[in-house]
Design a protein around this motif. Sequence first.
Motif, PDB file in Angstrom:
ATOM      1  N   GLU A  63       0.836  -1.196   0.000  1.00 18.33           N
ATOM      2  CA  GLU A  63       0.000   0.000   0.000  1.00 18.33           C
ATOM      3  C   GLU A  63       0.873   1.249   0.000  1.00 18.33           C
ATOM      4  N   ALA A  64       0.307   2.351  -0.501  1.00 13.54           N
ATOM      5  CA  ALA A  64       1.006   3.632  -0.530  1.00 13.54           C
ATOM      6  C   ALA A  64      -0.017   4.761  -0.497  1.00 13.54           C
ATOM      7  N   MET A  65       0.429   5.951  -0.097  1.00 10.89           N
ATOM      8  CA  MET A  65      -0.424   7.141  -0.094  1.00 10.89           C
ATOM      9  C   MET A  65      -0.172   7.952  -1.358  1.00 10.89           C
ATOM     10  N   VAL A  66      -1.256   8.452  -1.952  1.00 16.42           N
ATOM     11  CA  VAL A  66      -1.155   9.277  -3.148  1.00 16.42           C
ATOM     12  C   VAL A  66      -0.708  10.683  -2.749  1.00 16.42           C
ATOM     13  N   LEU A  67       0.390  11.160  -3.334  1.00 17.25           N
ATOM     14  CA  LEU A  67       0.922  12.487  -3.043  1.00 17.25           C
ATOM     15  C   LEU A  67       0.564  13.509  -4.117  1.00 17.25           C
ATOM     16  N   ALA A  68       0.502  13.059  -5.380  1.00 19.10           N
ATOM     17  CA  ALA A  68       0.230  13.997  -6.470  1.00 19.10           C
ATOM     18  C   ALA A  68      -0.257  13.251  -7.700  1.00 19.10           C
ATOM     19  N   HIS A  69      -1.008  13.969  -8.553  1.00 23.32           N
ATOM     20  CA  HIS A  69      -1.424  13.489  -9.863  1.00 23.32           C
ATOM     21  C   HIS A  69      -0.503  14.124 -10.899  1.00 23.32           C
ATOM     22  N   LEU A  70       0.158  13.313 -11.689  1.00 20.11           N
ATOM     23  CA  LEU A  70       1.056  13.822 -12.718  1.00 20.11           C
ATOM     24  C   LEU A  70       0.389  13.641 -14.077  1.00 20.11           C
ATOM     25  N   PRO A  71       0.170  14.728 -14.839  1.00 19.39           N
ATOM     26  CA  PRO A  71      -0.573  14.629 -16.107  1.00 19.39           C
ATOM     27  C   PRO A  71       0.213  13.896 -17.179  1.00 19.39           C
ATOM     28  N   ASP A  72      -0.530  13.309 -18.119  1.00 20.67           N
ATOM     29  CA  ASP A  72       0.081  12.600 -19.242  1.00 20.67           C
ATOM     30  C   ASP A  72       0.346  13.586 -20.378  1.00 20.67           C
ATOM     31  N   LYS A  73       1.416  13.336 -21.112  1.00 15.22           N
ATOM     32  CA  LYS A  73       1.775  14.223 -22.221  1.00 15.22           C
ATOM     33  C   LYS A  73       1.585  13.547 -23.572  1.00 15.22           C
ATOM     34  N   GLY A  74       1.070  12.336 -23.568  1.00 15.69           N
ATOM     35  CA  GLY A  74       0.908  11.608 -24.811  1.00 15.69           C
ATOM     36  C   GLY A  74      -0.521  11.175 -25.063  1.00 15.69           C
ATOM     37  N   LYS A  75      -0.716   9.849 -25.090  1.00 16.50           N
ATOM     38  CA  LYS A  75      -2.015   9.268 -25.410  1.00 16.50           C
ATOM     39  C   LYS A  75      -3.121   9.775 -24.501  1.00 16.50           C
ATOM     40  N   TYR A  76      -2.815   9.959 -23.215  1.00 18.66           N
ATOM     41  CA  TYR A  76      -3.830  10.364 -22.240  1.00 18.66           C
ATOM     42  C   TYR A  76      -3.687  11.849 -21.879  1.00 18.66           C
ATOM     43  N   SER A  77      -3.375  12.663 -22.859  1.00 23.25           N
ATOM     44  CA  SER A  77      -3.214  14.096 -22.624  1.00 23.25           C
ATOM     45  C   SER A  77      -4.450  14.680 -21.952  1.00 23.25           C
ATOM     46  N   GLY A  78      -4.225  15.448 -20.884  1.00 26.21           N
ATOM     47  CA  GLY A  78      -5.332  16.026 -20.135  1.00 26.21           C
ATOM     48  C   GLY A  78      -5.883  15.096 -19.075  1.00 26.21           C
ATOM     49  N   LEU A  85      -4.789  11.567 -16.250  1.00 27.78           N
ATOM     50  CA  LEU A  85      -3.707  11.103 -15.387  1.00 27.78           C
ATOM     51  C   LEU A  85      -2.650  10.362 -16.188  1.00 27.78           C
ATOM     52  N   GLY A  86      -1.384  10.740 -15.981  1.00 25.71           N
ATOM     53  CA  GLY A  86      -0.284   9.991 -16.561  1.00 25.71           C
ATOM     54  C   GLY A  86       0.283   9.013 -15.557  1.00 25.71           C
ATOM     55  N   SER A  87       0.519   9.514 -14.338  1.00 31.23           N
ATOM     56  CA  SER A  87       1.032   8.658 -13.276  1.00 31.23           C
ATOM     57  C   SER A  87       0.715   9.272 -11.924  1.00 31.23           C
ATOM     58  N   LEU A  88       0.815   8.449 -10.896  1.00 26.87           N
ATOM     59  CA  LEU A  88       0.653   8.893  -9.517  1.00 26.87           C
ATOM     60  C   LEU A  88       2.022   8.993  -8.866  1.00 26.87           C
ATOM     61  N   ILE A 109       3.787   5.644 -10.181  1.00 24.86           N
ATOM     62  CA  ILE A 109       3.057   4.502 -10.741  1.00 24.86           C
ATOM     63  C   ILE A 109       2.305   5.001 -11.966  1.00 24.86           C
ATOM     64  N   GLY A 110       2.628   4.446 -13.129  1.00 22.09           N
ATOM     65  CA  GLY A 110       2.018   4.931 -14.363  1.00 22.09           C
ATOM     66  C   GLY A 110       1.231   3.905 -15.136  1.00 22.09           C
ATOM     67  N   THR A 111       1.123   2.676 -14.619  1.00 23.78           N
ATOM     68  CA  THR A 111       0.398   1.625 -15.324  1.00 23.78           C
ATOM     69  C   THR A 111      -0.642   0.984 -14.413  1.00 23.78           C
ATOM     70  N   GLY A 112      -1.565   0.258 -15.032  1.00 23.74           N
ATOM     71  CA  GLY A 112      -2.580  -0.472 -14.282  1.00 23.74           C
ATOM     72  C   GLY A 112      -3.909   0.238 -14.169  1.00 23.74           C
ATOM     73  N   PHE A 113      -4.003   1.465 -14.702  1.00 28.17           N
ATOM     74  CA  PHE A 113      -5.228   2.256 -14.579  1.00 28.17           C
ATOM     75  C   PHE A 113      -6.187   1.992 -15.744  1.00 28.17           C
ATOM     76  N   THR A 114      -7.485   2.035 -15.465  1.00 26.97           N
ATOM     77  CA  THR A 114      -8.479   2.042 -16.525  1.00 26.97           C
ATOM     78  C   THR A 114      -8.609   3.472 -17.054  1.00 26.97           C
ATOM     79  N   ASP A 115      -9.268   3.642 -18.195  1.00 24.03           N
ATOM     80  CA  ASP A 115      -9.488   4.990 -18.725  1.00 24.03           C
ATOM     81  C   ASP A 115     -10.298   5.827 -17.743  1.00 24.03           C
TER      82      ASP A 115
END
Length: 290
Positions: A214-229, A231-234, A246-252
């Motif tokens: 487990e981990a605590m979410v500190l920030a949302h980092l935006p995506d600059k490619g396919k998911y522009s606008g 979440l890119g990673s946590l 963490i940048g993988t494992g998310f649904t749209d």
Amino acid sequence: MLCTPLQVQAGDIGPIDQAGQRPSDSLPAIEKRQRPALMLASIYHPEPAPDTFWISEKFDGVRAYWDGKQLLSRQGYPIRAPGWFTKDFPSTPLDGELWIGPGQFEAVSAAARRFQPLEHEWRQIRYLLFDLPTSPQPYWQRRLQLQALTERQQIAHLRVPEYWRVKSQSALQQLLQQRLAAGAEGLMLNQADARYQAGRSKALLKLKPYFDAEAMVLAHLPDKGKYSGMLGSLLVQNDQGVRFKIGTGFTDQQRRIPPAIGSRISYRYRSLTAKGKPRHASFLRPFEPL
């Protein structure tokens, strides 16, 4: 909506109602909860000889402690099972896991967290017994006691999982691959002559192709490619104080509405670097503190 690190939002915890909400009258139970003194597994490494262990499958269910009167989660929350489910349980404390089947963690977790149990959900659930926390006997005798207990009680949903013994590391790895192919998460190894001991123990080991934490979410980092606008990673921090992305494992949908900053998540990883940073970390689910 993406949030900056200053917009901290803590997630709800504890029981939920049939609509998925936490009723206000469950709060006193949460405040007064006391975590049961359970034995916790360490990670298996090749050093211990496997022939000194009794081995069982690792199930993807919800850890549940029977104190002789009610079921409690690992975090000490009451699990409100239907009356018929626990009616004939023994007065002896039991350590086990509520389980439906491979890949059904979300289903059994939802059932266990409801303030009012749903009949059709609990008809699918089995209580798999792993140990007798108050018995002073070594593990191999406690395992025989569990088997005798289930045979005496004759409750269809109260079961002791199958156990195996192996003599070599190659046989252990072969067993692991067989169980993974059948849908298991991995294997659990119990030291045959060990007493039950609360807390993290070297007498109870888990062997998996990957690990979760487990981990605590500190920030949302935006995506600059396919998911522009989106979440890119946590940016997260685990319980050891290590920060990583963490940048993988998310649904749209999760990329559109990511886990709240300040909330806790579960993640999966392969191994740790020399500095304790998880390798190949991927998002698993919002953390459910049962």
